[in-house]
Design a protein around this motif. Sequence first.
Motif, PDB file in Angstrom:
ATOM      1  N   PHE A 158     -14.261 -12.779  54.963  1.00 28.99           N
ATOM      2  CA  PHE A 158     -14.287 -13.987  54.135  1.00 28.99           C
ATOM      3  C   PHE A 158     -15.310 -14.991  54.668  1.00 28.99           C
ATOM      4  O   PHE A 158     -15.797 -14.857  55.781  1.00 28.99           O
ATOM      5  N   PHE A 343       0.258 -13.621  41.675  1.00 29.65           N
ATOM      6  CA  PHE A 343       0.201 -12.921  42.966  1.00 29.65           C
ATOM      7  C   PHE A 343       0.418 -13.904  44.101  1.00 29.65           C
ATOM      8  O   PHE A 343       0.173 -15.103  43.963  1.00 29.65           O
ATOM      9  N   LEU A 359      -6.496 -18.292  58.124  1.00 30.13           N
ATOM     10  CA  LEU A 359      -6.827 -18.297  56.700  1.00 30.13           C
ATOM     11  C   LEU A 359      -5.614 -17.778  55.921  1.00 30.13           C
ATOM     12  O   LEU A 359      -5.192 -18.363  54.933  1.00 30.13           O
ATOM     13  N   ARG A 363      -3.071 -19.467  53.047  1.00 33.84           N
ATOM     14  CA  ARG A 363      -2.833 -18.846  51.745  1.00 33.84           C
ATOM     15  C   ARG A 363      -1.335 -18.803  51.450  1.00 33.84           C
ATOM     16  O   ARG A 363      -0.917 -18.884  50.301  1.00 33.84           O
ATOM     17  N   TYR A 367      -0.378 -20.129  47.252  1.00 28.44           N
ATOM     18  CA  TYR A 367      -0.164 -19.334  46.030  1.00 28.44           C
ATOM     19  C   TYR A 367       1.081 -19.764  45.248  1.00 28.44           C
ATOM     20  O   TYR A 367       1.061 -19.783  44.021  1.00 28.44           O
TER      21      TYR A 367
HETATM   22 FE1  HDE Z   1      -7.114 -16.673  47.147  1.00 27.33          FE
HETATM   23  N1  HDE Z   1      -6.294 -17.937  45.767  1.00 27.33           N
HETATM   24  N2  HDE Z   1      -7.182 -18.171  48.491  1.00 27.33           N
HETATM   25  N3  HDE Z   1      -8.102 -15.496  48.475  1.00 27.33           N
HETATM   26  N4  HDE Z   1      -7.139 -15.208  45.811  1.00 27.33           N
HETATM   27  C1  HDE Z   1      -5.977 -17.623  44.513  1.00 27.33           C
HETATM   28  O1  HDE Z   1      -3.954 -18.183  43.456  1.00 27.33           O
HETATM   29  C2  HDE Z   1      -6.526 -19.351  48.387  1.00 27.33           C
HETATM   30  C3  HDE Z   1      -8.479 -15.822  49.747  1.00 27.33           C
HETATM   31  C4  HDE Z   1      -7.537 -13.925  46.028  1.00 27.33           C
HETATM   32  O2  HDE Z   1      -5.611 -11.866  40.357  1.00 27.33           O
HETATM   33  C5  HDE Z   1      -5.203 -18.716  43.829  1.00 27.33           C
HETATM   34  O3  HDE Z   1      -2.851 -17.492  41.622  1.00 27.33           O
HETATM   35  C6  HDE Z   1      -6.649 -20.109  49.595  1.00 27.33           C
HETATM   36  C7  HDE Z   1      -8.855 -14.656  50.488  1.00 27.33           C
HETATM   37  C8  HDE Z   1      -7.427 -13.166  44.806  1.00 27.33           C
HETATM   38  O4  HDE Z   1      -4.279 -13.565  40.099  1.00 27.33           O
HETATM   39  C9  HDE Z   1      -5.047 -19.774  44.910  1.00 27.33           C
HETATM   40  C10 HDE Z   1      -7.425 -19.349  50.430  1.00 27.33           C
HETATM   41  C11 HDE Z   1      -8.700 -13.613  49.620  1.00 27.33           C
HETATM   42  C12 HDE Z   1      -6.926 -14.062  43.862  1.00 27.33           C
HETATM   43  C13 HDE Z   1      -5.782 -19.154  46.073  1.00 27.33           C
HETATM   44  C14 HDE Z   1      -7.746 -18.138  49.732  1.00 27.33           C
HETATM   45  C15 HDE Z   1      -8.240 -14.152  48.376  1.00 27.33           C
HETATM   46  C16 HDE Z   1      -6.759 -15.327  44.524  1.00 27.33           C
HETATM   47  C17 HDE Z   1      -5.805 -19.166  42.529  1.00 27.33           C
HETATM   48  C18 HDE Z   1      -7.887 -19.686  51.831  1.00 27.33           C
HETATM   49  C19 HDE Z   1      -8.999 -12.135  49.874  1.00 27.33           C
HETATM   50  C20 HDE Z   1      -6.637 -13.779  42.398  1.00 27.33           C
HETATM   51  C21 HDE Z   1      -4.920 -18.606  41.434  1.00 27.33           C
HETATM   52  C22 HDE Z   1      -6.891 -20.114  52.717  1.00 27.33           C
HETATM   53  C23 HDE Z   1      -8.096 -11.536  50.826  1.00 27.33           C
HETATM   54  C24 HDE Z   1      -5.242 -13.290  42.209  1.00 27.33           C
HETATM   55  C25 HDE Z   1      -3.802 -18.016  42.133  1.00 27.33           C
HETATM   56  C26 HDE Z   1      -5.023 -12.873  40.784  1.00 27.33           C
HETATM   57  C27 HDE Z   1      -6.237 -16.462  43.907  1.00 27.33           C
HETATM   58  C28 HDE Z   1      -5.862 -19.763  47.254  1.00 27.33           C
HETATM   59  C29 HDE Z   1      -8.572 -17.136  50.302  1.00 27.33           C
HETATM   60  C30 HDE Z   1      -8.012 -13.316  47.238  1.00 27.33           C
HETATM   61  C31 HDE Z   1      -5.547 -21.159  44.554  1.00 27.33           C
HETATM   62  C32 HDE Z   1      -6.072 -21.480  49.826  1.00 27.33           C
HETATM   63  C33 HDE Z   1      -9.301 -14.598  51.945  1.00 27.33           C
HETATM   64  C34 HDE Z   1      -7.788 -11.707  44.597  1.00 27.33           C
HETATM   65  O5  HDE Z   1      -3.708 -19.963  45.263  1.00 27.33           O
END
Ligand code: HDE
Length: 722
Positions: A158, A343, A359, A363, A367
């Motif tokens: 990331f 998710f 990180l 997360r 979510y």
């Molecule tokens: Fe996400 N991320 N993310 N992310 N993420 C969201 O949740 C967040 C991160 C990833 O198909 C949100 O429902 C923070 C890494 C995917 O519905 C939200 C941080 C990785 C998806 C959110 C990260 C991801 C999201 C927006 C850093 C790879 C789509 C809508 C701390 C491992 C899921 C939602 C789907 C979605 C927050 C970093 C993957 C805002 C705060 C690292 C695939 O909650």
Amino acid sequence: MAKNKSARNKNTETKKVADLQQHTENPENEFLTTNQGLKINDNQNSLKAGDRGPSLLEDFILREKITHFDHERIPERIVHARGTGAHGFFELYESMEKYTRAGFLNDTSVKTPVFARFSTVAGSRGSTDLARDVRGFSVKFYTQEGNYDLVGNNIPVFFIQDAMKFPDLVHALKPEPHNEIPQAASAHDTFWDFISLMPESMHMVMWAMSDRAIPRSYRMMEGFGVHTFRFVNEQGKSHFVKFHWKPLLGVHSVAWDEAQNISGKDPDFHRRDLWEAIETGNFPEWELGVQLIDEKDEHKFEFDLLDPTKLIPEELVPVKIIGKLTLNRNTDNFFAETEQIAFHPGHLVPGIDFTNDPLLQGRLFSYTDTQLSRLGSPNFHEIPINRPVVDIHNNQRDGHMRQMINKGQTSYEPNTLGGGCPFQAMMKKMGGFTSFLERIDAKKIRSRSKSFTDHFGQATLFFNSQSQPEKDHIVNALRFELGKVQTPAIRQRMVNLLTQVDKGLAEQVAASLGLVAGKPEMPMNHSVPADANPKDYQPRKVKSSIESSAALSMAGTLKNSIQTRKIAILAANGVDDASLAAMKKALEAKGAQTKVIAPMLGFIKSTSGKNIAVDESFLIAASVLYDAVFIPAGAASAAALKANPDALHFINEAYKHCKAIAADAEGAEVIGESYIGMNEKDKTEAGVLSGYKSANKLAADFINAIAQHRFWEREKMRKVPA
Ligand code: HDE
């Protein structure tokens, strides 16, 4: 125990489907009704005072319909708004009982239903699929122990190390706030301003500038859990684990120029590709792999397992393939399923646990919080697509749009009035979740670990692991992105930073921007513990223990299949139907899909007088939507295509994007008339096939050429004005 679980799991898929069906609608032979079930006798007119008079406030039918319509949109995901999804199942090859007590990873007879959603990150819901971007790869497993979500990306690392920086990263990436430009693109000032000040992002930047960020298909990309997680077995012993999804079709991408064209010709390219593959029974498949690391080996690597900007090279820890994901059912309703699915990396089952990756820890808060604003209620788990296949029992009550009718007098625990139910699953055999007993003995600090200071070692490893065309594409992507940046100081900071990854790379990018790459300034920008020496926290480069890693390059992935590839057959009146039919048959026998493209829709007349149906006219078709091109024999057909600028453009563009092109007999004249024909050398180069005596040999060579995916070396030869 495994046996018991297996018995419980039988028919899980059917149960899930039935569960969803309770909420589906079949309007066949039904009257139109209001939401209260009242039959509607006229759905064309509002209620008025006289046929030319004003509408009446009393018209509850109109008001109900319009009120519902006014509220049809929900907030889109703040990131990953653009996406698509499908149903499927997961099968386990080998029990992981030794490492994890997760039931769906213990019993090979269990078929676990799943829903997968793929997405881009930056763009809005209606943006193009082919933006240069990271792709989300989320899988919800509906297990017998509750839902487990593996919410990953198609890139294994990331941009940032700590959740604290996520809002900054996303603000910098999204369209700029004053004018909301650009849509679904990182090629703008705020993104590169931020990146140029965040050296920790350099490894991910290399991936994002590589062709991984413009996949040919969701079905041809890898997925990664990114963070290090834990597997915990029945005895409470933990192993660190990294998750990998490996597509059975290999990992393939399109060219950048092609991606930009596809964005105009078919912005739904990836969505359509997934949908069509499933509709035609070509079910997409990925194998699930795990890298397992013993607790005692936590500190044996030159990087920290908790640092999400690092991967574990497969040469150091091999990926063990443990199961397969198959997507076999499209959604019935995009909104109800793909849009409403929620998710969360915190949707866990016993036997899988977190690490302290900062990180991941952030997360775990984000979510649930985001679902509250997006889906509007803490009852989002009651939406059919989010419901587990097992029953839910707890004392949570009420709230917006509550579906469950909880019976009884008690909604608290402990209680006697409700017979003490529901009980805590306190004993191990009851299957309750317990967190891994990790020892934590620490000072409270707001800082990073010193083990997180290497920002360049793996960026260099990634770059060194690429084939020459892949390296060239990274250079060109950076030239493009930084060329779009308006502020010279940002460009300069970026090329300076790139010197830390690879001097040659930095120089090539700098030269195209009219700059000279210099020494980067990288002041340490965060606090350190009061008792620490700030010098120990300076960004630095730790040389990777391996020079290059084959798994990081796409060049080596499967080259023996043309399954589901789309082949354009260019033809006109007078086409030789035997030539066309033979190639079509040979390609389809290998699982490819063919379409006949001609000057007009309708039918073309073949040499033997047959009517051949045309699938697309040149007005609709575009070479960027195909993997390869074939021009059959037939003198009149060849003559017509030679005189058709759209046909020649089609071939030029396919050539420019390094695709396989084949012609049978007179078909070669069309290639001769195209830009390729102007250079004798190009006529005989790899991937351009003509002049064959045997149609069978031509088909065999063409199939082999398509399986190579692209002839990237062609890019070096000359620029085709397509
Ligand atoms: Fe996400 N991320 N993310 N992310 N993420 C969201 O949740 C967040 C991160 C990833 O198909 C949100 O429902 C923070 C890494 C995917 O519905 C939200 C941080 C990785 C998806 C959110 C990260 C991801 C999201 C927006 C850093 C790879 C789509 C809508 C701390 C491992 C899921 C939602 C789907 C979605 C927050 C970093 C993957 C805002 C705060 C690292 C695939 O909650």
